[in-house]
Design a protein around this motif. Structure first.
Motif, PDB file in Angstrom:
ATOM      1  N   ARG A 127       0.984  -1.124  -0.197  1.00  0.00           N
ATOM      2  CA  ARG A 127       0.275  -0.036   0.082  1.00  0.00           C
ATOM      3  C   ARG A 127       0.382   1.488   0.171  1.00  0.00           C
ATOM      4  O   ARG A 127       0.778   2.550  -0.488  1.00  0.00           O
ATOM      5  N   GLN A 128       2.021   1.288   0.611  1.00  0.00           N
ATOM      6  CA  GLN A 128       3.137   2.220   0.903  1.00  0.00           C
ATOM      7  C   GLN A 128       3.835   2.577  -0.341  1.00  0.00           C
ATOM      8  O   GLN A 128       3.291   3.613  -0.699  1.00  0.00           O
ATOM      9  N   ARG A 129       3.863   1.239  -1.702  1.00  0.00           N
ATOM     10  CA  ARG A 129       4.450   1.673  -2.624  1.00  0.00           C
ATOM     11  C   ARG A 129       3.605   1.941  -3.366  1.00  0.00           C
ATOM     12  O   ARG A 129       4.436   2.714  -4.098  1.00  0.00           O
ATOM     13  N   LEU A 130       1.986   2.059  -3.106  1.00  0.00           N
ATOM     14  CA  LEU A 130       1.684   2.092  -4.751  1.00  0.00           C
ATOM     15  C   LEU A 130       1.266   3.472  -4.129  1.00  0.00           C
ATOM     16  O   LEU A 130       1.367   4.472  -5.363  1.00  0.00           O
ATOM     17  N   GLN A 131       1.103   4.144  -2.492  1.00  0.00           N
ATOM     18  CA  GLN A 131       1.506   5.492  -2.749  1.00  0.00           C
ATOM     19  C   GLN A 131       2.229   6.551  -3.107  1.00  0.00           C
ATOM     20  O   GLN A 131       2.624   7.464  -3.562  1.00  0.00           O
ATOM     21  N   LEU A 132       2.960   6.064  -2.863  1.00  0.00           N
ATOM     22  CA  LEU A 132       4.193   6.863  -3.105  1.00  0.00           C
ATOM     23  C   LEU A 132       4.724   6.452  -4.653  1.00  0.00           C
ATOM     24  O   LEU A 132       5.100   7.896  -5.577  1.00  0.00           O
ATOM     25  N   GLU A 134       2.179   6.241  -6.795  1.00  0.00           N
ATOM     26  CA  GLU A 134       0.893   7.146  -7.409  1.00  0.00           C
ATOM     27  C   GLU A 134       1.111   8.839  -7.530  1.00  0.00           C
ATOM     28  O   GLU A 134       1.442   9.024  -8.005  1.00  0.00           O
ATOM     29  N   GLN A 135       2.032   8.856  -6.597  1.00  0.00           N
ATOM     30  CA  GLN A 135       2.087  10.816  -6.279  1.00  0.00           C
ATOM     31  C   GLN A 135       3.784  11.121  -6.838  1.00  0.00           C
ATOM     32  O   GLN A 135       3.627  12.120  -7.564  1.00  0.00           O
ATOM     33  N   ARG A 136       4.559   9.585  -7.532  1.00  0.00           N
ATOM     34  CA  ARG A 136       5.412   9.837  -8.668  1.00  0.00           C
ATOM     35  C   ARG A 136       4.484  10.005  -9.931  1.00  0.00           C
ATOM     36  O   ARG A 136       5.189  10.960 -10.584  1.00  0.00           O
ATOM     37  N   ILE A 137       3.950   9.488 -10.053  1.00  0.00           N
ATOM     38  CA  ILE A 137       3.279   9.636 -12.072  1.00  0.00           C
ATOM     39  C   ILE A 137       2.270  10.707 -11.524  1.00  0.00           C
ATOM     40  O   ILE A 137       2.445  11.516 -12.752  1.00  0.00           O
ATOM     41  N   GLU A 138       1.810  11.544 -10.440  1.00  0.00           N
ATOM     42  CA  GLU A 138       1.552  12.763 -11.094  1.00  0.00           C
ATOM     43  C   GLU A 138       2.174  13.667 -10.665  1.00  0.00           C
ATOM     44  O   GLU A 138       2.214  14.390 -11.682  1.00  0.00           O
ATOM     45  N   ALA A 139       3.666  13.579 -10.006  1.00  0.00           N
ATOM     46  CA  ALA A 139       4.325  14.238 -10.517  1.00  0.00           C
ATOM     47  C   ALA A 139       5.128  14.487 -12.405  1.00  0.00           C
ATOM     48  O   ALA A 139       5.575  14.967 -12.398  1.00  0.00           O
ATOM     49  N   ASP A 140       5.551  13.340 -12.023  1.00  0.00           N
ATOM     50  CA  ASP A 140       5.554  13.204 -13.777  1.00  0.00           C
ATOM     51  C   ASP A 140       4.861  14.204 -15.088  1.00  0.00           C
ATOM     52  O   ASP A 140       5.194  13.914 -15.676  1.00  0.00           O
ATOM     53  N   ALA A 168       2.559   0.333 -11.336  1.00  0.00           N
ATOM     54  CA  ALA A 168       1.637   1.364  -9.879  1.00  0.00           C
ATOM     55  C   ALA A 168       0.068  -0.186 -10.261  1.00  0.00           C
ATOM     56  O   ALA A 168      -0.261  -0.280  -9.519  1.00  0.00           O
ATOM     57  N   ALA A 169      -0.286  -0.463 -11.738  1.00  0.00           N
ATOM     58  CA  ALA A 169      -1.142  -1.584 -11.721  1.00  0.00           C
ATOM     59  C   ALA A 169      -0.990  -2.595 -11.173  1.00  0.00           C
ATOM     60  O   ALA A 169      -1.731  -3.118 -10.729  1.00  0.00           O
ATOM     61  N   TRP A 170      -0.105  -2.828 -11.426  1.00  0.00           N
ATOM     62  CA  TRP A 170       0.605  -4.663 -11.331  1.00  0.00           C
ATOM     63  C   TRP A 170       0.562  -4.630  -9.407  1.00  0.00           C
ATOM     64  O   TRP A 170      -0.221  -5.635  -8.653  1.00  0.00           O
ATOM     65  N   VAL A 171       0.137  -3.319  -8.699  1.00  0.00           N
ATOM     66  CA  VAL A 171       0.665  -3.470  -7.818  1.00  0.00           C
ATOM     67  C   VAL A 171      -0.749  -3.734  -6.720  1.00  0.00           C
ATOM     68  O   VAL A 171      -1.022  -3.967  -6.209  1.00  0.00           O
ATOM     69  N   ARG A 172      -1.438  -2.501  -7.734  1.00  0.00           N
ATOM     70  CA  ARG A 172      -2.762  -2.348  -7.155  1.00  0.00           C
ATOM     71  C   ARG A 172      -3.227  -4.219  -7.247  1.00  0.00           C
ATOM     72  O   ARG A 172      -4.222  -4.831  -6.812  1.00  0.00           O
ATOM     73  N   SER A 173      -3.246  -4.814  -8.170  1.00  0.00           N
ATOM     74  CA  SER A 173      -3.984  -5.977  -8.624  1.00  0.00           C
ATOM     75  C   SER A 173      -3.059  -7.201  -7.473  1.00  0.00           C
ATOM     76  O   SER A 173      -4.248  -7.848  -7.164  1.00  0.00           O
ATOM     77  N   LEU A 174      -2.236  -7.091  -7.634  1.00  0.00           N
ATOM     78  CA  LEU A 174      -1.527  -8.161  -6.284  1.00  0.00           C
ATOM     79  C   LEU A 174      -1.655  -7.565  -5.394  1.00  0.00           C
ATOM     80  O   LEU A 174      -2.282  -8.241  -4.059  1.00  0.00           O
ATOM     81  N   LEU A 175      -2.503  -6.223  -4.381  1.00  0.00           N
ATOM     82  CA  LEU A 175      -2.764  -5.707  -3.461  1.00  0.00           C
ATOM     83  C   LEU A 175      -4.400  -6.141  -3.245  1.00  0.00           C
ATOM     84  O   LEU A 175      -4.905  -6.921  -2.417  1.00  0.00           O
ATOM     85  N   ALA A 176      -4.499  -6.374  -4.356  1.00  0.00           N
ATOM     86  CA  ALA A 176      -6.636  -7.086  -4.203  1.00  0.00           C
ATOM     87  C   ALA A 176      -6.409  -8.295  -4.407  1.00  0.00           C
ATOM     88  O   ALA A 176      -6.669  -8.715  -2.876  1.00  0.00           O
ATOM     89  N   GLU A 177      -5.631  -9.186  -4.079  1.00  0.00           N
ATOM     90  CA  GLU A 177      -5.077 -10.822  -4.070  1.00  0.00           C
ATOM     91  C   GLU A 177      -5.366 -10.373  -2.693  1.00  0.00           C
ATOM     92  O   GLU A 177      -5.789 -11.865  -1.938  1.00  0.00           O
ATOM     93  N   LEU A 178      -4.357  -9.976  -2.174  1.00  0.00           N
ATOM     94  CA  LEU A 178      -3.792  -9.767  -0.573  1.00  0.00           C
ATOM     95  C   LEU A 178      -4.872  -9.633  -0.292  1.00  0.00           C
ATOM     96  O   LEU A 178      -5.624 -10.420   0.472  1.00  0.00           O
ATOM     97  N   ILE A 179      -5.651  -8.667  -0.289  1.00  0.00           N
ATOM     98  CA  ILE A 179      -6.635  -8.119   0.681  1.00  0.00           C
ATOM     99  C   ILE A 179      -7.992  -8.764   0.300  1.00  0.00           C
ATOM    100  O   ILE A 179      -8.710  -9.424   1.147  1.00  0.00           O
TER     101      ILE A 179
END
Length: 213
Positions: A127-132, A134-140, A168-179
């Motif tokens: 979750r922390q990685r995804l948040q970071l 997403e912040q970097r993506i918006e800045a880029d 980010a899309a891959w991490v989001r998908s992995l997170l969904a499986e874990l959750i």
């Protein structure tokens, strides 16, 4: 010129591509490369710049055109690219564009040992990685929108953004499986961290490791 060398030092390629424009001394090369953000596009060890320049000269890819000294400052040698250097830079660029390379990332290394942590600890870390991300993506995205350079000179930034978005899309998908608990054998993974014992079948596979033909 002998057999073409494979791309082994991206700083050497960066030097050749910047000196194509005009002769420069190494300090000026570094200043131009930094101004263009080349250390964001490739791993550059600035401390080895002078050694790289000397090696390029040794192999006939650069040649010294003059040496100057101002007051007590060290002598500065100005270099220009040779015809062989232009050909080498072009060949290296062709190789980098045409041939995929597997370059393991720190994130891949972390994933490869993820089993050492339990799923309940991995989830907030991702979750922390995804948040970071997403912040970097918006800045880029904002930086690209404000960029005034022609697209030809910012395609590497577009690529970097696309790779971050894919991660980010891959991490989001992995997170969904874990959750939601759909990650394969998540309870076995959780139980392992409770008992310290892998199921026999999994332990056997872990001992044998990956098999490739």
């Amino acid at each position: 010129m002998g057999k073409r060398r494979p791309v082994g030092n991206l700083l050497a390629l960066a030097v050749l591509t910047v000196v194509v424009q005009r002769p420069m001394h190494p300090y000026e090369m570094a200043s131009v490369l930094r101004a263009r953000g080349k250390d964001q596009d490739m791993r550059i060890k600035w401390g080895s710049l002078y050694t790289v320049v000397r090696n390029l000269e040794k192999h006939g890819l650069l040649e010294a055109v003059e040496s100057t000294r101002q007051g007590a400052r060290p002598e500065r040698t100005v270099y220009r690219i040779t015809d062989a250097g232009r050909a080498e830079a072009d060949d290296w660029t062709r190789e980098l564009l045409s041939t995929p390379r597997h370059e393991p990332s720190a994130f891949e290394a972390g994933l490869s040992v993820m089993a050492g942590l339990g799923p309940d600890e991995v989830t907030p870390l991702l979750r922390q990685r995804l948040q970071l991300l997403e912040q970097r993506i918006e800045a880029d995205r904002q930086a690209l929108e404000q960029e005034e350079l022609p697209r030809l000179f910012r395609v590497e930034s577009e690529y970097a953004l696309a790779m971050r978005e894919a991660e980010a899309a891959w991490v989001r998908s992995l997170l969904a499986e874990l959750i939601d608990g759909t990650f394969p054998d998540i309870e076995g993974w959780r139980a392992y961290h409770g008992t310290g014992r892998l199921p026999d079948a999994v332990a056997d596979l872990a001992e044998r490791g990956r098999t490739t033909d």
